[in-house]
Motif scaffolding. Structure first.
Motif, short mmCIF file in Angstrom:
data_model
loop_
_atom_site.label_atom_id
_atom_site.label_comp_id
_atom_site.label_asym_id
_atom_site.label_seq_id
_atom_site.Cartn_x
_atom_site.Cartn_y
_atom_site.Cartn_z
N SER A 144 40.24 37.22 26.04
CA SER A 144 40.58 37.35 24.61
C SER A 144 39.54 38.18 23.88
O SER A 144 39.88 39.07 23.09
N GLU A 145 38.26 37.91 24.13
CA GLU A 145 37.19 38.65 23.48
C GLU A 145 37.25 40.14 23.84
O GLU A 145 37.05 40.99 22.98
N ALA A 146 37.52 40.44 25.10
CA ALA A 146 37.62 41.85 25.52
C ALA A 146 38.78 42.55 24.82
O ALA A 146 38.65 43.70 24.37
N ILE A 147 39.92 41.88 24.70
CA ILE A 147 41.08 42.47 24.03
C ILE A 147 40.79 42.66 22.55
O ILE A 147 41.12 43.72 21.97
N ILE A 148 40.15 41.68 21.92
CA ILE A 148 39.82 41.79 20.49
C ILE A 148 38.86 42.96 20.26
O ILE A 148 39.04 43.74 19.33
N LYS A 166 43.97 56.36 21.61
CA LYS A 166 44.82 57.39 22.22
C LYS A 166 44.53 57.54 23.70
O LYS A 166 45.29 58.16 24.42
N HIS A 167 43.42 56.94 24.14
CA HIS A 167 43.01 57.08 25.54
C HIS A 167 42.92 55.70 26.19
O HIS A 167 42.62 54.71 25.53
N ALA A 168 43.14 55.68 27.48
CA ALA A 168 43.06 54.43 28.24
C ALA A 168 41.64 53.89 28.19
O ALA A 168 40.68 54.65 28.06
N PRO A 169 41.50 52.58 28.31
CA PRO A 169 40.15 51.98 28.33
C PRO A 169 39.35 52.47 29.54
O PRO A 169 39.91 52.70 30.61
N GLU A 170 38.06 52.62 29.33
CA GLU A 170 37.18 53.01 30.44
C GLU A 170 36.87 51.81 31.33
O GLU A 170 36.66 51.97 32.52
N ASP A 171 36.82 50.63 30.74
CA ASP A 171 36.57 49.39 31.49
C ASP A 171 37.76 49.16 32.42
O ASP A 171 38.90 49.06 31.98
N PRO A 172 37.52 49.07 33.74
CA PRO A 172 38.62 48.89 34.67
C PRO A 172 39.45 47.63 34.42
O PRO A 172 40.66 47.62 34.63
N SER A 173 38.81 46.57 33.94
CA SER A 173 39.54 45.33 33.65
C SER A 173 40.51 45.53 32.50
O SER A 173 41.67 45.09 32.56
N LEU A 174 40.07 46.18 31.45
CA LEU A 174 40.96 46.45 30.32
C LEU A 174 42.01 47.48 30.68
O LEU A 174 43.14 47.43 30.19
#
Length: 178
Positions: free
Chosen positions: A36-40, A62-70
């Motif tokens: 939840s914290e990561a999404i927020i 506009k760009h995909a997250p750099e964090d592989p989990s996100l």
């Protein structure tokens, strides 16, 4: 954890019930909070779009997250190799990512609420809550599977945690479709 069971009653709606061990409840609660914290954080870091604000629309990245989990939680809208018109993926992401994040957070909140703030181990869900919990468990699994860092104990037992979460999700899904 005991497998989920479907409880039917003549006068009450169908319920799905299970019993968690206290440590299992704590692990799911911690993982739910982490995701939840990561999404927020992702949602709050979205750049401001004046036009979208004037129109009352939410605008996302506009760009995909750099964090592989996100990146597992917010994949591209097109498959690799699909024909992309210039900027389609960016446009779709900026228009829909905030709504997707809101839905994921709502599902995670249902899971957190079902577990309760006091560490209750008996969980009872109605059908709508069960569907939200299945989606939340899926998001937690996706996030952990791609995670490069987690709490010390969880990283060492990552495969076991993923297998256990898969059991919890599958057991609830089986009870739901029964």
């Amino acid at each position: 954890m005991q497998p989920w069971k479907k409880k039917k009653s003549l006068m009450r709606p169908v319920k799905f019930v299970t019993r968690f061990e206290p440590i299992e409840r704590e692990v799911i609660g911690d993982l739910t909070a982490t995701v939840s914290e990561a999404i927020i954080q992702r949602a709050q870091s979205a750049p401001k779009d004046e036009l979208a604000e004037m129109m009352g629309m939410a605008a996302g990245h506009k760009h995909a997250p750099e964090d592989p989990s996100l990146a597992r939680l917010f994949p591209d809208f097109e498959k690799p190799g699909d024909e992309e018109f210039e900027g389609d993926n960016s446009l779709l992401r900026s228009l829909h990512e905030q709504d997707i994040a809101r839905a994921k957070l709502a599902n995670l909140q249902v899971l957190g609420t079902a577990l309760g703030p006091t560490g209750g181990v008996e969980v009872s869900l109605d059908e709508q809550e069960a569907q939200a919990v299945i989606a939340a468990l899926n998001d937690v699994r996706l996030y952990i599977a791609a995670a490069e860092t987690l709490h010390e104990g969880l990283m060492a037992d990552k495969d076991a945690v993923l297998e256990w979460l898969a059991f919890a999700q599958d057991s609830l899904l089986q009870a739901l479709v029964d």
